[in-house]
Design an enzyme around this catalytic site. Structure first.
Site, PDB file in Angstrom:
ATOM      1  CB  SER A 137      23.754  73.784  -7.386  1.00  0.00           C
ATOM      2  OG  SER A 137      23.207  74.765  -6.545  1.00  0.00           O
ATOM      3  CB  SER A 189      18.434  80.881   6.461  1.00  0.00           C
ATOM      4  OG  SER A 189      17.993  81.308   5.189  1.00  0.00           O
ATOM      5  CG  HIS A 217      21.631  81.416   7.861  1.00  0.00           C
ATOM      6  ND1 HIS A 217      20.940  82.460   8.447  1.00  0.00           N
ATOM      7  CD2 HIS A 217      21.588  81.641   6.523  1.00  0.00           C
ATOM      8  CE1 HIS A 217      20.482  83.266   7.509  1.00  0.00           C
ATOM      9  NE2 HIS A 217      20.867  82.793   6.326  1.00  0.00           N
ATOM     10  CE  LYS A 248      22.230  85.884   7.020  1.00  0.00           C
ATOM     11  NZ  LYS A 248      22.865  86.767   6.023  1.00  0.00           N
TER      12      LYS A 248
END
Length: 407
Positions: A137, A189, A217, A248
């Site tokens: 990650s 973002s 995003h 969004k």
């Protein structure tokens, strides 16, 4: 134990750090975005310009989206009636999932109530499906991805943000036969930078890993049909699981994943965050599908959006403001102190009718507090000039009032 005091102390600590959040009481004006009505604490109402919405293209106001939602309410009513497994699947949900699968050129898609839940539920469930899984990650992944990795209850390796050499070092040290998932984002973002998609895909193939890409995003905003950065860079077929949002750029609400049919079916069958959650209202599914389909052919809006973001960055830089480096539509202006950031935000709203929320820790690291501006195709040059004039007025005054030096 004094329970009430414990809660009060928790809030007091947040306030002492200058990062206590106060929500602005807003009502957007349909058809006039980015204008909204702000109700102050004294009950007075005035028009303000919104500068921090993630409705990046103003799709929440688009007539075809709104009318689709109205039509669905007239057709089937308000709620979905339950979870998808019991009574909550409607043809609106089925059509939206087909539309999203087509957008990302995948076999199937699966709806969730939010992008947060899509990430958390999917990543956690991968740990149940793949025994011995190791999750790789990016250190700046969204909180929802972090919680999903924790929920997977598997081994994890955190790689330095966008550092491909570090990622390969971690992959090379892992057992060759262990299942692996590389989880990262396309557009980050807060800083507006982009993940190294092609390099990650190369490493995934080299070390036998699945790729999990958060395009929250980017969907609607990049690529010829709005499928995101993976589409723009010709990499959609190399991404195993793509996650996106409907709240969004698509201007509605909800989240989803798109992937190979077997992957989607397994997540659908095993993810508690999907199984035990009431389905999205049909009207939301109808509006989201209208927005997705519109933006598949709406590349002109993406071009306008990029122009507006580039123009604002240039205007702010020319005016001497510390615009942080950004490769995307995100326009972060560094303030560097939570108290100053909050005071500036308050003054912009109260004195100039400009609404932009302060971005403080834990959303961003301490010392990098900022005003995060998100211009849309509907923000005019006149609005840009008003913003800069307002910043000229409030920045020094806010520094004097807080005793904090300007960044």
């Amino acid at each position: 134990m004094n329970y009430e005091r414990a809660f009060e102390d928790a809030v007091r600590r947040v306030k002492a750090e200058g990062r206590y959040r106060v929500f602005a009481d807003l009502l957007r004006r349909k058809g006039e975005f980015p204008v909204a009505r702000w109700r102050s604490e004294d009950g007075k109402v005035r028009d303000v310009t919104v500068w921090c919405s993630n409705d990046y293209l103003g799709m929440g106001q688009l007539p075809c989206v709104v009318e689709s939602m109205k039509k669905a309410i007239d057709d089937v009513g308000s709620g979905a009636g339950g979870t998808r497994n019991i009574s909550g699947t409607t043809h609106y949900h089925v059509e939206l999932e087909r539309s999203l699968a087509d957008l990302h050129q995948k076999d199937a898609a699966l709806l969730f109530t939010s992008g947060y839940i899509a990430n958390e539920a999917t990543l956690a469930t991968l740990g149940k499906i793949l025994p011995g899984l190791i999750m790789f990650s990016d250190e700046l992944n969204h909180a929802s991805m972090i919680e999903g990795v924790k929920g997977a209850r598997c081994e994890k390796r955190i790689w330095r943000h966008n550092d491909i050499a570090h990622l390969e070092e971690l992959l090379a040290a892992a057992p060759p036969d262990a299942p692996k998932v590389i989880a990262f984002e396309s557009v980050y973002s807060m800083d507006g930078d982009i993940g190294p998609l092609e390099a990650v895909c190369d490493l995934a193939e080299k070390y036998g890993a699945l790729t999990y890409l958060d395009e929250v995003h980017a969907v609607g905003l990049y690529g010829l049909r709005g499928a995101g950065i993976a589409e723009r860079e010709g990499l959609m077929d190399r991404i195993d699981i793509v996650e996106g949002t409907l709240g969004k750029a698509f201007g509605v609400m909800g989240g989803y994943i798109a992937a190979d049919g077997a992957i989607v079916d397994a997540i659908r069958s095993l993810a508690p965050g999907f199984i035990f959650t009431t389905a999205l209202p049909p009207a939301l599914a109808a509006g989201a599908r209208a927005s997705v389909e519109y933006l598949k052919a709406g590349h002109h809006l993406r071009e306008q959006h990029q122009e507006r973001a580039a123009t604002l960055k240039a205007k702010l830089s020319d005016a001497g403001y510390p615009v942080m480096p950004s490769m995307t539509h995100i326009v972060p202006v560094k303030v560097g102190d939570p108290v100053l950031c909050k005071r500036m935000s308050d003054m912009l709203l109260e004195d100039h009718g400009i609404y932009v929320q302060p971005i403080n820790y834990p959303t961003v690291p301490r010392g990098t507090e900022r005003l995060r501006l998100t211009p849309t195709p509907l923000h005019s040059d006149e609005m840009f000039d008003q913003l800069i004039a307002a910043l000229d007025d409030v920045w020094e005054r806010a520094c004097e009032q807080t005793g904090v030096a300007r960044a």
